[in-house]
Design an enzyme around this catalytic site. Structure first.
Site, PDB file in Angstrom:
ATOM      1  N   GLY A   1       0.858  -4.924   0.918  1.00 23.27           N
ATOM      2  CA  GLY A   1      -0.427  -5.002   0.192  1.00 23.27           C
ATOM      3  C   GLY A   1      -0.151  -5.653  -1.311  1.00 23.27           C
TER       4      GLY A   1
ATOM      5  N   GLU B   1      -0.662  -9.134  -0.395  1.00 21.27           N
ATOM      6  CA  GLU B   1      -2.070  -9.420  -0.520  1.00 21.27           C
ATOM      7  C   GLU B   1      -2.630  -9.463  -1.518  1.00 21.27           C
ATOM      8  OE1 GLU B   1      -1.980  -6.366   2.427  1.00 21.27           O
ATOM      9  OE2 GLU B   1      -2.670  -7.484   4.067  1.00 21.27           O
TER      10      GLU B   1
ATOM     11  N   ALA C   1       0.817  -1.151   0.001  1.00 21.77           N
ATOM     12  CA  ALA C   1      -0.032   0.025  -0.061  1.00 21.77           C
ATOM     13  C   ALA C   1       0.955   1.074  -0.051  1.00 21.77           C
ATOM     14  CB  ALA C   1      -0.998   0.037   1.183  1.00 21.77           C
TER      15      ALA C   1
ATOM     16  N   GLU D   1       4.493  -5.087   7.626  1.00 17.08           N
ATOM     17  CA  GLU D   1       3.569  -4.074   8.299  1.00 17.08           C
ATOM     18  C   GLU D   1       4.257  -3.909   9.659  1.00 17.08           C
ATOM     19  OE1 GLU D   1       2.664  -6.196   6.061  1.00 17.08           O
ATOM     20  OE2 GLU D   1       0.949  -5.579   4.779  1.00 17.08           O
TER      21      GLU D   1
HETATM   22  N1  DAK Z   1       4.697   3.248  -0.875  1.00 20.14           N
HETATM   23  C1  DAK Z   1       4.891   4.159  -1.446  1.00 20.14           C
HETATM   24  N2  DAK Z   1       6.350   4.303  -2.044  1.00 20.14           N
HETATM   25  C2  DAK Z   1       6.943   3.496  -2.138  1.00 20.14           C
HETATM   26  C3  DAK Z   1       6.762   2.167  -1.646  1.00 20.14           C
HETATM   27  C4  DAK Z   1       5.491   1.889  -0.744  1.00 20.14           C
HETATM   28  N3  DAK Z   1       4.856   0.863  -0.152  1.00 20.14           N
HETATM   29  N4  DAK Z   1       7.740   1.323  -1.967  1.00 20.14           N
HETATM   30  C5  DAK Z   1       8.380   1.757  -2.588  1.00 20.14           C
HETATM   31  N5  DAK Z   1       8.025   3.228  -2.686  1.00 20.14           N
HETATM   32  C6  DAK Z   1       8.862   4.272  -3.436  1.00 20.14           C
HETATM   33  C7  DAK Z   1      10.050   4.525  -2.656  1.00 20.14           C
HETATM   34  O1  DAK Z   1       9.766   5.689  -1.701  1.00 20.14           O
HETATM   35  C8  DAK Z   1      10.969   5.370  -4.048  1.00 20.14           C
HETATM   36  O2  DAK Z   1      10.392   6.548  -4.208  1.00 20.14           O
HETATM   37  P1  DAK Z   1      11.310   7.785  -4.553  1.00 20.14           P
HETATM   38  O3  DAK Z   1      12.028   8.196  -3.183  1.00 20.14           O
HETATM   39  O4  DAK Z   1      12.170   7.441  -5.756  1.00 20.14           O
HETATM   40  O5  DAK Z   1      10.393   8.883  -4.505  1.00 20.14           O
HETATM   41  C9  DAK Z   1      10.655   4.409  -5.019  1.00 20.14           C
HETATM   42  O6  DAK Z   1       9.291   3.664  -4.697  1.00 20.14           O
HETATM   43  C10 DAK Z   1      11.755   3.324  -5.194  1.00 20.14           C
HETATM   44  O7  DAK Z   1      11.876   2.611  -3.959  1.00 20.14           O
HETATM   45  P2  DAK Z   1      13.365   2.487  -3.351  1.00 20.14           P
HETATM   46  O8  DAK Z   1      14.241   3.562  -3.983  1.00 20.14           O
HETATM   47  O9  DAK Z   1      13.196   2.233  -2.133  1.00 20.14           O
HETATM   48  O10 DAK Z   1      13.667   1.104  -4.165  1.00 20.14           O
HETATM   49  P3  DAK Z   1      14.763  -0.020  -3.520  1.00 20.14           P
HETATM   50  O11 DAK Z   1      14.974  -0.814  -4.705  1.00 20.14           O
HETATM   51  O12 DAK Z   1      16.045   0.488  -2.968  1.00 20.14           O
HETATM   52  O13 DAK Z   1      14.019  -0.738  -2.464  1.00 20.14           O
HETATM   53  C11 DAK Z   1      12.103  -1.850  -1.494  1.00 20.14           C
HETATM   54  C12 DAK Z   1      12.723  -1.470  -2.798  1.00 20.14           C
HETATM   55  C13 DAK Z   1      10.763  -2.495  -2.024  1.00 20.14           C
HETATM   56  C14 DAK Z   1      12.897  -2.941  -0.645  1.00 20.14           C
HETATM   57  C15 DAK Z   1      11.869  -0.912  -0.767  1.00 20.14           C
HETATM   58  O14 DAK Z   1      11.147   0.373  -1.856  1.00 20.14           O
HETATM   59  C16 DAK Z   1      10.741  -1.001   0.279  1.00 20.14           C
HETATM   60  O15 DAK Z   1      11.037  -1.335   1.360  1.00 20.14           O
HETATM   61  N6  DAK Z   1       9.700  -0.389   0.089  1.00 20.14           N
HETATM   62  C17 DAK Z   1       8.348  -0.511   1.033  1.00 20.14           C
HETATM   63  C18 DAK Z   1       7.907  -1.882   1.299  1.00 20.14           C
HETATM   64  C19 DAK Z   1       6.919  -2.048   2.093  1.00 20.14           C
HETATM   65  O16 DAK Z   1       7.244  -1.921   3.536  1.00 20.14           O
HETATM   66  N7  DAK Z   1       5.832  -2.531   1.870  1.00 20.14           N
HETATM   67  C20 DAK Z   1       4.626  -2.648   2.739  1.00 20.14           C
HETATM   68  C21 DAK Z   1       3.740  -1.277   2.874  1.00 20.14           C
HETATM   69  S1  DAK Z   1       2.669  -1.586   4.018  1.00 20.14           S
HETATM   70  C22 DAK Z   1      -4.361  -1.233   6.272  1.00 20.14           C
HETATM   71  C23 DAK Z   1      -4.454  -1.134   4.998  1.00 20.14           C
HETATM   72  C24 DAK Z   1      -3.237  -1.347   4.070  1.00 20.14           C
HETATM   73  C25 DAK Z   1      -2.160  -1.914   4.625  1.00 20.14           C
HETATM   74  C26 DAK Z   1      -1.957  -2.237   6.143  1.00 20.14           C
HETATM   75  C27 DAK Z   1      -3.034  -1.653   6.756  1.00 20.14           C
HETATM   76  N8  DAK Z   1      -5.369  -0.801   7.135  1.00 20.14           N
HETATM   77  C28 DAK Z   1      -6.218   0.411   6.714  1.00 20.14           C
HETATM   78  C29 DAK Z   1      -5.592  -1.379   8.351  1.00 20.14           C
HETATM   79  C30 DAK Z   1      -0.848  -2.445   3.938  1.00 20.14           C
HETATM   80  C31 DAK Z   1       0.319  -1.914   4.266  1.00 20.14           C
HETATM   81  C32 DAK Z   1       1.157  -2.066   3.423  1.00 20.14           C
HETATM   82  O17 DAK Z   1       1.433  -2.648   2.245  1.00 20.14           O
END
Ligand code: DAK
Length: 259
Positions: free
Chosen positions: A110, A113, A65, A133
């Site tokens: 997400g 998911e 997400a 998360e």
């Molecule tokens: N959201 C927003 N931007 C994201 C992103 C994300 N999930 N993942 C990556 N990006 C963006 C980065 O900020 C970066 O943007 P700029 O800095 O260039 O503007 C760009 O994509 C490229 O990412 P990186 O530079 O970080 O790329 P790397 O190859 O170095 O790293 C990575 C790739 C996938 C390991 C890293 O980007 C990363 O760790 N990303 C976050 C992964 C993550 O934590 N995903 C889970 C998100 S939380 C809920 C509803 C929904 C959810 C929960 C609760 N409720 C309402 C209860 C869902 C939650 C999630 O999915």
């Protein structure tokens, strides 16, 4: 119809849905979720489409997400965002057409998911999976606590969700999260071949199989078997049942009409 964050292609009974925000690693914001909602409605209504593929543009499937959108949400807004995602994923899961996730890269949060709301997951050897998360101070919000445990079992789901660790495609295969792992350059050919094989079956039968399996996973076996008997009966009201069996007897190719 044109979309800002998703590319929709339809060809030979197969629809390809490509999440297209590569600069943000295809992170799901509300706008993308709403587009996905519209696309699922369209594909559900399209009688020419027999199978659907979901994939991501660039190096990610979906990296989760959108954290930048979620960061400052209030309790009510967080709830609204979660409800939107869950509504869309549940619609995808129940849409009555087979959906294959072609997991080309990161499938985190997400994104993992989303892949789990699809029926079958085929991964590139470069794919990575995880539910990070808890490390962001939240719980999985698009069904991760529910679907992951159903797919890989309770203990493995708890380990992945409690630690937030990211696993590679081979580990995902080992724990049963994906059906198959292929080299990146072969991913789309592999998934299209699978989609074509499914699309060559009688679509109403495939739809009823999907519903019976989905329902059966949520109920006791007697209820599930009773439901199976019900849908088995329904098949005999379709033209495609007559066509499938007649073609077999006449030793000719089948021509299913989705009717
Ligand atoms: N959201 C927003 N931007 C994201 C992103 C994300 N999930 N993942 C990556 N990006 C963006 C980065 O900020 C970066 O943007 P700029 O800095 O260039 O503007 C760009 O994509 C490229 O990412 P990186 O530079 O970080 O790329 P790397 O190859 O170095 O790293 C990575 C790739 C996938 C390991 C890293 O980007 C990363 O760790 N990303 C976050 C992964 C993550 O934590 N995903 C889970 C998100 S939380 C809920 C509803 C929904 C959810 C929960 C609760 N409720 C309402 C209860 C869902 C939650 C999630 O999915």
């Amino acid at each position: 119809m044109e979309f800002k964050n998703i590319i929709l292609n339809k060809k030979d009974k197969i629809a390809m849905v490509t999440i297209n925000r590569p600069k943000a690693l295809n992170a799901l914001n509300s706008e993308t979720l709403k587009e996905l909602d519209t696309i699922i409605d369209e594909l559900y209504a399209d009688e020419e489409i027999f199978a659907v593929i979901v994939t991501g543009e660039g190096k990610a499937f979906v990296a989760g997400a959108d954290i930048s959108e979620m960061k400052d949400l209030s309790t009510m807004e967080g709830r609204k965002f979660g409800l939107l995602g869950n509504k869309v994923f549940r619609k995808l899961e129940n849409m009555g057409k087979p959906v294959i996730a072609a997991v080309n890269g990161f499938a985190l949060g997400g994104g993992c998911e989303l892949s789990m709301a699809c029926d079958i997951r085929i991964a590139s050897s470069k794919a990575k999976f995880g539910q990070p998360e808890a490390g962001l101070g939240i719980t999985p919000g698009f069904g991760g606590t529910q679907r992951l445990a159903r797919i890989v079992g309770e203990g493995m789901a708890k380990e992945l969700i409690f630690t937030g660790k990211i696993i590679d495609a081979q580990e995902a295969l080992r724990i049963g999260l994906v059906n198959k792992v292929v080299e990146p350059e072969k991913l789309m050919d592999e998934v299209k071949a699978l989609a074509n094989t499914i699309a060559a079956q009688a679509p109403i039968a495939v739809k009823l199989c999907k519903t019976a399996i989905n329902r059966g996973m949520q109920c006791d076996i007697d209820t599930g078997i009773a439901y199976e008997a019900e849908v088995f009966g329904q098949c005999f009201s379709t033209n495609d049942q007559k066509e499938g069996m007649t073609a077999f007897i006449e030793k000719r190719d089948k021509c299913f009409k989705n009717s």
